[in-house]
Write an enzyme that holds these catalytic residues in place. Structure first.
Site, mmCIF file in Angstrom:
data_model
loop_
_atom_site.group_PDB
_atom_site.id
_atom_site.type_symbol
_atom_site.label_atom_id
_atom_site.label_comp_id
_atom_site.label_asym_id
_atom_site.label_seq_id
_atom_site.Cartn_x
_atom_site.Cartn_y
_atom_site.Cartn_z
ATOM 1 C CG PHE A 1 118.118 97.763 42.158
ATOM 2 C CD1 PHE A 1 119.044 98.742 41.828
ATOM 3 C CD2 PHE A 1 118.207 96.537 41.536
ATOM 4 C CE1 PHE A 1 120.028 98.496 40.883
ATOM 5 C CE2 PHE A 1 119.191 96.279 40.589
ATOM 6 C CZ PHE A 1 120.108 97.257 40.268
ATOM 7 C CG ASP B 1 111.169 94.586 39.948
ATOM 8 O OD1 ASP B 1 111.466 93.373 39.979
ATOM 9 O OD2 ASP B 1 111.983 95.478 39.653
ATOM 10 C CE LYS C 1 118.589 90.125 41.277
ATOM 11 N NZ LYS C 1 119.980 90.080 40.793
#
Length: 398
Positions: A138, A223, A252
């Protein structure tokens, strides 16, 4: 009426009437937080074991983060990218220091998906267009990042998507080697797949990916949007593998809840993007950068990397003790587990009734990503409640 005067049901009714239904009905209407605890509009307290999906690295209302944001906003709140600030430069230098992978350069964004968009464009500057990514990965929901995300439910409504992307099974080094060619611009992998339910690849997988990328002159793009900035007990999860990527994306937990993302490029990749190739209005905002510097300072000063490692191991052992849990995975405070039945939504709902916020990324899997400041007492309270949560969620008793 102020937000805190309204009940949870009032706020949820107003939400349904005024916001686009892209997330489904909100589970709670939260009004305040402190550390790893939050309170809803009806005054009920919860232990937050999701942390805004790995965002609230320092929990809620950490005094160092509050002070950094307030002081910076009261001094210099925003400048365009015609100018720079000490906070922007200082954060770039600090990120490259903790990345500990040699000379590099940083492009700041507002989110993880934008960091991946920047990296995606950077790969095009190699003169190649083919990217190899992993099934279950994702990378975001903007059109470019979505093209790199394999989940059909996310992709299908928006196809055709940009890019020439080949998806291979995650953790399968042979499949990766077969897919990468001399036309490949980049290999894109998460060091641990969070959205898929905290899937950990076999030992040596990232090293194999590095070798495959090298053999074909492709970039290795890691990522770390969910795993970065201490989440797994290291600054970046790839560091456990002993490799050096060409590109790293992070977001995040970077500013502990203040919106920010970053694309870090190392070596020759650091100079692929040139003036006019990419831009952003808010990326590198001094308030966001001050917030991120405060998060990194607190992680260093309070020894949170060690705490994350120890507390994560304690939680994983406690969760695995129940026979209705068939597997527990992860590193540090990014934890995934499989249940004996595909009732993760019911288990998550039961946990909420017991005062704990957890997440069900798939029908049979639970994900935990609590603040890095989670206390041992809160972890033990959750482990004590866990059997009763499973009783209620699975509709059975041991």
């Amino acid at each position: 009426m102020s937000p805190t005067d309204a009940s949870s049901s009032d706020i949820q009714e107003r939400y349904a009437a005024s916001l686009m239904n892209t997330f489904g009905p909100p589970k709670l209407a939260l009004v305040r937080g402190k550390g790893a605890h939050v309170w809803d509009a009806d005054g009920r307290e919860y232990v937050d074991l999701l942390g805004g999906i790995a965002v609230n690295a320092l929990g809620h209302a950490h005094p160092a983060l509050v002070q950094a944001v307030c002081e910076q906003l009261g001094t210099l709140g925003h400048v365009s990218n015609f100018f720079t600030t000490e906070q922007q430069v200082g954060l770039a230098e600090k990120l490259l220091q903790v990345l500990d992978a040699g000379p590099g350069k940083v492009f700041f964004t507002n989110s993880g998906t934008e960091a991946n968009e920047a990296a995606f464009k950077l790969t095009r500057r190699t003169g190649r267009t083919h990217v190899v990514a992993a099934q279950g990965g994702f990378h975001g929901r903007t059109m470019g990042a979505l093209a790199l995300t394999s989940k059909e439910a996310y992709r299908t409504p928006f196809e055709p998507l940009p890019g020439e992307v080949t998806f291979v099974p995650y953790g399968d080094a042979d499949a990766l080697a077969a897919a990468v060619t001399d036309r490949t611009a980049a290999v894109l992998l998460e060091p641990i797949q969070g959205e898929a339910g905290v899937v950990v690849p076999p030992a040596g997988y990232l090293a194999a990916a590095r070798e495959v990328a090298n053999a074909h002159g492709a970039l290795l793009w890691i990522d770390e949007v969910q795993t970065g900035i201490g989440r797994t007990g290291r600054w970046f999860a790839f560091q456990e593998a002993g490799i050096t990527p060409d590109v790293v994306t992070v977001a995040k937990g970077l500013a502990g809840g203040y919106p920010i993302g970053a694309c870090l490029a190392l070596g020759a990749a650091a100079d692929l993007l040139q003036p006019g190739n990419h831009g952003t209005t808010f990326g590198g905002n001094p308030v966001a950068c001050a917030a991120a510097l405060a998060v990194i300072d607190v992680i260093e000063a309070e020894g949170l990397l060690e705490q994350v490692t120890d507390l994560g191991a304690h939680l994983r052992a406690g969760l695995a003790a129940d026979p209705r849990v068939t597997e527990v995975r992860g590193a540090g405070l990014l934890i995934g587990l499989d249940l004996t039945a595909e009732r993760s939504a019911e288990v998550t709902a039961a946990a909420l009734e017991h005062g704990f916020i957890i997440n069900n990324p798939t029908p049979g899997r639970i994900r935990l990503a609590p603040p890095l400041v989670l206390t041992r007492e809160d972890a033990d309270a959750f482990l004590a409640a866990w059997p009763a949560i499973l009783d209620q969620g699975l509709g059975e008793t041991t």
